[in-house]
Design a protein around this motif. Structure first.
Motif, PDB file in Angstrom:
ATOM      1  N   ARG A   1       0.797  -1.239   0.086  1.00  0.00           N
ATOM      2  CA  ARG A   1      -0.042  -0.112  -0.217  1.00  0.00           C
ATOM      3  C   ARG A   1       0.765   1.262   0.062  1.00  0.00           C
ATOM      4  O   ARG A   1       1.949   1.418   0.913  1.00  0.00           O
ATOM      5  CB  ARG A   1      -0.780   0.012   1.095  1.00  0.00           C
ATOM      6  CG  ARG A   1      -2.017   1.153   1.148  1.00  0.00           C
ATOM      7  CD  ARG A   1      -3.312   0.594   2.210  1.00  0.00           C
ATOM      8  NE  ARG A   1      -2.923   1.068   3.499  1.00  0.00           N
ATOM      9  CZ  ARG A   1      -2.868   0.217   4.549  1.00  0.00           C
ATOM     10  NH1 ARG A   1      -3.208  -0.774   4.548  1.00  0.00           N
ATOM     11  NH2 ARG A   1      -2.518   0.908   5.640  1.00  0.00           N
TER      12      ARG A   1
ATOM     13  N   CYS B   1      -0.146   3.559  -9.098  1.00  0.00           N
ATOM     14  CA  CYS B   1      -0.947   2.332  -8.760  1.00  0.00           C
ATOM     15  C   CYS B   1      -0.766   1.342  -9.836  1.00  0.00           C
ATOM     16  O   CYS B   1      -0.554   0.278  -9.567  1.00  0.00           O
ATOM     17  CB  CYS B   1      -2.360   2.563  -8.715  1.00  0.00           C
ATOM     18  SG  CYS B   1      -3.081   3.503  -6.975  1.00  0.00           S
TER      19      CYS B   1
ATOM     20  N   CYS C   1       0.057  -1.516  -6.564  1.00  0.00           N
ATOM     21  CA  CYS C   1      -0.036  -1.106  -5.152  1.00  0.00           C
ATOM     22  C   CYS C   1      -1.521  -0.303  -4.988  1.00  0.00           C
ATOM     23  O   CYS C   1      -1.593   0.445  -5.898  1.00  0.00           O
ATOM     24  CB  CYS C   1       0.948  -0.272  -4.482  1.00  0.00           C
ATOM     25  SG  CYS C   1       2.362  -1.482  -4.118  1.00  0.00           S
ATOM     26  N   THR C   2      -2.344  -0.426  -3.983  1.00  0.00           N
ATOM     27  CA  THR C   2      -3.307   0.450  -3.806  1.00  0.00           C
ATOM     28  C   THR C   2      -2.712   1.703  -3.069  1.00  0.00           C
ATOM     29  O   THR C   2      -1.559   1.656  -2.426  1.00  0.00           O
ATOM     30  CB  THR C   2      -4.310  -0.184  -2.838  1.00  0.00           C
ATOM     31  OG1 THR C   2      -4.818  -1.214  -3.321  1.00  0.00           O
ATOM     32  CG2 THR C   2      -5.480   0.993  -2.361  1.00  0.00           C
ATOM     33  N   ALA C   3      -3.332   2.790  -3.505  1.00  0.00           N
ATOM     34  CA  ALA C   3      -2.632   4.214  -2.884  1.00  0.00           C
ATOM     35  C   ALA C   3      -3.670   5.074  -2.177  1.00  0.00           C
ATOM     36  O   ALA C   3      -4.948   4.981  -2.755  1.00  0.00           O
ATOM     37  CB  ALA C   3      -1.977   5.127  -4.240  1.00  0.00           C
TER      38      ALA C   3
ATOM     39  N   LYS D   1      -7.053   2.412  -6.767  1.00  0.00           N
ATOM     40  CA  LYS D   1      -6.616   0.797  -7.151  1.00  0.00           C
ATOM     41  C   LYS D   1      -5.864   0.628  -8.346  1.00  0.00           C
ATOM     42  O   LYS D   1      -6.409   1.553  -9.311  1.00  0.00           O
ATOM     43  CB  LYS D   1      -7.612   0.010  -6.680  1.00  0.00           C
ATOM     44  CG  LYS D   1      -8.133  -0.082  -5.447  1.00  0.00           C
ATOM     45  CD  LYS D   1      -9.316  -1.059  -5.067  1.00  0.00           C
ATOM     46  CE  LYS D   1      -9.913  -1.186  -3.663  1.00  0.00           C
ATOM     47  NZ  LYS D   1      -8.828  -1.868  -2.813  1.00  0.00           N
ATOM     48  N   PRO D   2      -5.002  -0.171  -8.636  1.00  0.00           N
ATOM     49  CA  PRO D   2      -4.723  -0.513  -9.810  1.00  0.00           C
ATOM     50  C   PRO D   2      -5.698  -0.914 -10.870  1.00  0.00           C
ATOM     51  O   PRO D   2      -6.753  -1.675 -10.336  1.00  0.00           O
ATOM     52  CB  PRO D   2      -3.641  -1.642  -9.707  1.00  0.00           C
ATOM     53  CG  PRO D   2      -3.262  -1.767  -8.219  1.00  0.00           C
ATOM     54  CD  PRO D   2      -4.589  -1.279  -7.637  1.00  0.00           C
TER      55      PRO D   2
END
Length: 504
Positions: free
Chosen positions: A408, A426, A431-433, A475-476
């Motif tokens: 994250r 992302c 990764c989630t940001a 999210k990606p």
């Protein structure tokens, strides 16, 4: 009641005040000059910095009082490494040197050789480099022996802040670790480093954990400086600005990384315990005590960030600057507003100021690969942004390869204001940001330390959860991430080839 974080940076300082619930009450800013009086010199005038600090404290304290929420505690967030020698009366004997000041390079190399690279990393969490405070002390002792002899203390900006407001020389663990004299395992000045460098412990400040109650603003000083603070305003140990930024951005548990993209791009990943993979030294990462108890930060990043877009704007971005002027908007909005989410066909090694971690090669140069007669302006811009994203992914994968989780990102700095750029991070990394609801993460982190230091917050988790309730999450995009994964493999090969050309 309210709590103030004072962020003393390289070119300016800001004060930020929050309430007990974490709500922003006010902020203030004042700038000062970064001085370059000769080759390799980078300094601040300590009197100018102090005037600016007092100005923002005064302004923010007044606004908080007028809002019915007087400031009851202050903690500082400060730039790392900067040091000022003071005499027995507390007067500066020199300008304050910053991390970009390269004096003491020969001296620090000799100490590093004496200790050994592996042992130096085990003790301090760092590799030998003239950016650290120790280099300046060694330089002054050799080149200006009279100054060194007259110096009663060598103060970083946190200890200077406390000394001037309550008479105590106190520095927290995170900032002390930026001197190259601190044992990050034992949390005290290193006898081994002091002995090897022949530095007297007496010229250094007392070390304490971040969030420690140092004292109170002296009544006479409050009056003399016209700070407007209430009586018994507490002074609480703060920290190195990147550590404070990590706290302010909610980076307080394993698996979370701070991504701070300003002029450069810094990444700081949370880890427990200092017994961390020695492979981190090979990637030139730095291990620093977090401002949150019992945690450490693995710190690295790129030597460019937003300055890469500034380079484009100033050298190739005439069209975007013209369009922005016509529309009355920021040129960067035009630059970023025209880009596709997919990877650029142009790969850019963003080594315009050398390569950061994990390559860490000061001789590396920027590379554009894949230019054709059909290459567009947008391809070049996106290639620059992608290059920074690939470097971020390279750092994350190296750190994960050392057994440290990263899943994250908490994004702060200039890039956090662009939803497109955050989404791109992302898509490249997978990764989630999260983008916190309050900017100025370093000052916010210091304000949280101030409140915690007087017992206003039960835990950092409680207040951080309130602040992160207002964060933006991204999210990606799985298909775009897959495209980036293929492009990253080619990018990684390009990095290896470019470094091999340097013979490194």
């Amino acid at each position: 009641m309210s709590f103030m974080g004072l962020d003393i940076g390289t070119t300016g300082c800001k004060a930020l005040v929050i309430s007990e619930s974490g709500k922003l009450i006010t902020r203030a800013y004042a700038g000062y000059h970064l001085l370059h009086r000769g080759p390799g010199l980078s300094e601040l005038d300590p009197d100018e910095v102090w005037r600016a600090a007092c100005s923002v404290i005064r302004e923010a304290a007044s606004a908080a009082s007028n809002a019915g929420d007087p400031v009851v505690a202050i903690a500082p967030s400060v730039l790392g490494e900067a040091v000022t020698p003071i005499d027995e009366s507390g007067s500066p004997l020199s300008f304050s040197t910053t991390s970009a000041d390269m004096r003491g390079a020969d001296e620090i190399q000799q100490v590093g050789t004496m200790i050994g690279a592996e042992r130096l990393f085990q003790i301090t969490g760092h590799s030998s480099h003239p950016m650290f405070t120790l280099a300046k002390l060694l330089y002054w002792r050799r080149a200006e022996p009279d100054l060194y002899r007259r110096a009663q203390k060598f103060l970083c900006w946190e200890d200077m802040f406390f000394y001037r407001l309550c008479g105590r020389c106190v520095i927290d663990y995170s900032l002390a670790s930026r001197t190259l004299l601190f044992d990050i395992n034992r949390k005290t000045w290193s006898d081994e480093m002091l002995s090897a460098s022949h530095i007297e412990r007496e010229v250094l400040s007392e070390t304490v954990p971040s969030g420690h109650l140092v004292g109170y603003v002296e009544k006479e000083i409050n009056k003399e400086l016209e700070l407007g603070l209430p009586e018994h305003c507490a002074l609480v140990a703060g920290g190195w600005d990147q550590g404070c930024a990590a706290l302010g951005a909610g980076v307080i548990e394993e698996g979370v990384a701070l991504d701070n993209t300003g002029t450069t791009e810094c990444i700081a990943v949370v880890a427990k315990g200092s017994s961390i993979s020695p492979r981190l030294r090979q990637g030139h990462y730095q291990v620093v005590p977090h401002v949150v108890p019992d945690l450490y930060l693995i710190s690295g990043g790129s030597l460019v960030g937003g300055m890469l877009l500034q380079w484009y704007r100033d050298t190739l971005g005439g069209y975007e600057v013209e369009q922005a002027a016509r529309q009355g908007i920021d040129p960067y909005d035009v630059i970023l507003g025209q880009l596709s989410p997919a990877p650029s066909p142009v790969l850019v090694l963003p080594y315009f100021a050398g390569a950061g971690t994990p390559v860490f090669n000061p001789n590396a140069k920027g590379v554009f690969w894949g230019l054709t007669l059909t290459t567009t302006r947008e391809d070049i811009i996106k290639g620059l942004i992608d290059g920074l994203g690939y470097e971020l992914r390279q750092n994350i994968e190296f750190i994960k390869g050392c057994g440290i989780a990263v899943d994250r990102l908490h994004v702060v700095g200039g890039a956090s204001r662009s939803g497109f750029w955050v989404q791109q991070k992302c898509n490249v990394t997978g990764c989630t940001a999260f983008v916190p609801g309050i900017s100025d993460a370093s000052a916010l982190g210091a304000a949280l330390l101030a409140g915690h230091g007087i017992g206003a917050f039960d835990s950092y988790n409680t207040i951080i959860s309130k602040i992160m309730d207002h964060a933006t999450e991204k999210k990606p995009d799985p298909p775009i991430y897959q495209l980036y994964t293929r492009s990253y493999a080619l990018y990684h090969e390009l990095v290896s080839s470019a470094i091999a050309m340097l013979g490194e």
